[in-house]
Design a protein around this motif. Sequence first.
Motif, mmCIF file in Angstrom:
data_model
loop_
_atom_site.group_PDB
_atom_site.id
_atom_site.type_symbol
_atom_site.label_atom_id
_atom_site.label_comp_id
_atom_site.label_asym_id
_atom_site.label_seq_id
_atom_site.Cartn_x
_atom_site.Cartn_y
_atom_site.Cartn_z
ATOM 1 N N THR A 127 0.930 -1.069 -0.038
ATOM 2 C CA THR A 127 0.087 -0.095 -0.014
ATOM 3 C C THR A 127 1.069 1.331 0.030
ATOM 4 O OG1 THR A 127 -0.029 0.094 2.437
ATOM 5 C CG2 THR A 127 -1.977 -0.941 1.237
ATOM 6 N N GLN B 227 0.714 2.887 -3.159
ATOM 7 C CA GLN B 227 -0.581 3.907 -3.537
ATOM 8 C C GLN B 227 -0.154 5.310 -3.117
ATOM 9 O OE1 GLN B 227 -2.842 3.462 -5.553
ATOM 10 N NE2 GLN B 227 -2.104 1.403 -5.792
ATOM 11 N N GLN C 183 -0.169 8.592 -5.556
ATOM 12 C CA GLN C 183 -0.986 9.706 -5.273
ATOM 13 C C GLN C 183 -0.358 11.158 -4.970
ATOM 14 O OE1 GLN C 183 -4.808 9.762 -4.623
ATOM 15 N NE2 GLN C 183 -4.191 11.950 -4.558
#
Length: 677
Positions: free
Chosen positions: A660, A663, A667
């Motif tokens: 994760t 991610q 972003q």
Amino acid sequence: AAEALRMNVTSDLPVICQVTAKHTAGIKCNVAAFMPEAAGFDGVSDRSALQEFSVSNSESFWAAVARQRLSWIRPFHTVQDCDLSRGEIKWFVGGQLNVSVNCLDRHVHTCPERVALIWERDESGSEVKVTYRSLLEMTCRLGNLLRRHGVKRGDCVTIYMPTCPLAVASMLACARIGAAHNVVFAGFSAEALAERIRDAQSGTVITVNQGVRGGKVTELKKTVDTAVQSCPAVQQVFVAMRTENPVAMTARDVAMEEEMLKEDVVCEPAAMDSEDVLFLLYTSGSTGKPKGLVHTQAGYLLYAALTHRYVFSYHDGDVFGCVADIGWITGHSYSVYGPLANGGTTVLFESTPIYPDPGRYWEMVQRLKINQFYGAPTAIRLLLKYGDEWVHKYDRSTLKTLGSVGEPINTEAWEWYHRVVGDGRCPVVDTWWQTETGGICISPRPSDADAEIVPGMAMRPFFSIKPTLMDTEGKVLTSNDVSGALCIAQPWPGMARTIHNNHQRFIETYCRPHPGYFFTGDGAYRSKEGYYQITGRLDDVINVSGHRIGTAEIEDVLNQCAAVAESAVIGYSHDLKGQGVYAFVVLKNDVEVQGAALCQQLNNMVSKKIAKYACPDFIQVFVQRLPKTRSGKIMRRVLRKVVERDLDGVGDLSTLDDPTAVQEIIQGHGDLCGKQP
Ligand code: 6R9
């Protein structure tokens, strides 16, 4: 001395050609006119045979060239004694010579009034010419001054100066008295300078009161003052005056020009062994501190001279314009040692490509009648954007060869250089080499005058250079149309001998990865035709505007910031600079900072601890974590793909400790690059 004079090569080519013609077929005359030594090489009747001979009989090749082109105090008894796998490299063993004699005295005997240096000062149109006679005088006075102040054979003198005649004289004065020099690029900060002074164990520094570049004054002497506070071994600082502004002097400082005037213009040259150290030059590696690569006397000088002569087709009377700073290897080999060993006229460029305007290079070419121009792709890309008018304004008809160095040159820049700058007349030579190689190793020339040149490719190995590509398993790739790790299969005289005080690191970096080969750290593609194209670094070294910097060095600085938990720096493709610096910064849990203020602070730190060019273009600050393998290694591959916006290319993330994390990074990258184009 009379013997030494006769060794001057370039002027007596026709005679050698006639002599050869008596003994051999006419065709041999051509190759001997091209390179006189070739007359003595069995079976060498044309240039491609000469190339093959130089690779297969590298010892005979270099022995002949060394006898012909260097002036020896004592001849060498062994051409080479090398073991690449152990990193033991020796050339011209038993020989003694003095590099400054080779660069100066022998030309003063034949042509004392020839111009050695044209100092293209920052103030355009105010160039200063220095003849061989006066450069020798300057060098001797300085050599005597250094000696009087206790500098001895084997000592190391750090030179922190802009590109100027006194800097060249300082290098040569060291060579004259047998001291090594350590030139530090005058754009480096006080801390970076101090680190290099300490590592080199220099007791003496030479600098100027102030530098001038692009119309801006920099306080070089003050930077030295700051640096030497953390260098207890420094006993003396020689200060030359580049501007008229006085600077504060301390007890340890010596007014250089004033003291030089008191010295004799004759200075006995030290008889140096071929393998004594000529200089250290620091460069970045993928890990750890910058490394002081060591070059020695005879092999380095000979290699710089021969490549200068043949890659650029430099002939007697030409004006050679290499615009590199003397703080880099390009300045060492092609502003100073190569041209001077060849008795050439060389330009010392102190300014920038756009000062006072983007016509600077070409106005200079016209005014100084430059025949060979050698510069960096980053500058070419910059000038291309300003348009053709700046080039067309000036007469460039003297130009014969255009050279490129430091990073890959993209096709658009290459074409523009060739078509606009060279009016389509001049061969463009994309020259690949490194601080480690001492001189050019791959370049389109020398080759037959009509041999094809492919844009953006270094193409052909220089004499005696044997490039080899390795696959990921370390096996030699023998076919064409393949890519691999670029190695060089046999030693050559110009290669670095060691890393100062760290021979183990030398072995591990260059010799261990592919035993028996010199590993360059670069990747390359060999085309169907057998030409080489450099594809870029295989390690964590990035190349910003032709300047090498290790990502680890920048991370070190970022991590010193109290708010920073950890960081990762990568290079990304940048329009002008070739590569830009992108930093990922993870903050410590409990800190609250303003993003903009933090970025400012981090930039200041990098600029203060390393140099301006190393400052990140982007700093992505975030709070979670960097993508890491389970063993804790940062996955730079993933970060690179995110920055390249190649999310498909991110690939298998299953080895990640915490998928994760990616991610958040994707972003954050989107947000940042939306804001900071
Ligand atoms: C001379 C110099 C060496 C590194 C080298 C490579 C890159 C240099 C290049 C090139 C593509 C070229 N490099 N020349 N890449 N094409 N013609 O630049 O020395 O500062 O030690 O840098 O620069 O990656 O390994 P250095």
